[in-house]
Design a protein around this motif. Structure first.
Motif, short mmCIF file in Angstrom:
data_model
loop_
_atom_site.label_atom_id
_atom_site.label_comp_id
_atom_site.label_asym_id
_atom_site.label_seq_id
_atom_site.Cartn_x
_atom_site.Cartn_y
_atom_site.Cartn_z
N TYR A 1 0.81 -1.22 0.11
CA TYR A 1 -0.08 0.16 0.15
C TYR A 1 0.90 1.07 0.04
N TYR A 2 1.86 1.25 0.89
CA TYR A 2 2.82 2.29 1.01
C TYR A 2 3.78 2.59 -0.19
N ASN B 1 3.65 1.25 -3.23
CA ASN B 1 3.27 0.93 -4.58
C ASN B 1 3.05 2.58 -5.15
N ASP B 2 2.36 3.38 -4.62
CA ASP B 2 2.12 4.66 -5.26
C ASP B 2 3.30 5.55 -5.16
N ARG B 3 3.83 5.75 -3.83
CA ARG B 3 4.81 6.66 -3.44
C ARG B 3 6.09 6.32 -4.18
N TYR C 1 6.53 4.71 -6.70
CA TYR C 1 6.47 4.96 -8.07
C TYR C 1 6.54 6.23 -8.51
N LYS C 2 5.89 7.16 -7.90
CA LYS C 2 6.33 8.60 -8.02
C LYS C 2 7.65 8.87 -7.67
#
Length: 84
Positions: free
Chosen positions: A23-24, A26-28, A30-31
């Motif tokens: 959850y933490y 994956n998005d952060r 990648y950005k």
């Protein structure tokens, strides 16, 4: 019995860690990776542009005629002049 409880707690902690990490991260993650790649590309483009500008600047180039005499025959003329 106590060994089963320990295994269950380890399994719960492992699943919670995997879910939280996904959850933490994956998005952060990648950005952050996108920002890092963009920063590296911008720095490389700036360096390439600076190098190209430096190479194209005629005032920083080496003078190929440095040390060349204006009239190379002047020396021979003075040596070969019998009336001097």
């Amino acid at each position: 019995m106590e060994n089963n409880k320990l295994g269950l707690w380890v399994l719960i902690a492992l699943v919670a860690g995997l879910v939280g990490g996904y959850y933490y991260g994956n998005d952060r993650g990648y950005k952050q990776a996108e920002a890092d790649v963009k920063k590296v590309q911008d720095e490389a483009a700036k360096k390439a542009a600076d190098d190209a500008a430096k190479a194209a600047n005629p005032f920083q180039a080496v003078n190929p005629l440095e040390g060349v005499e204006a009239n190379p025959f002047e020396k021979a003329k003075s040596i070969l002049n019998p009336f001097k």
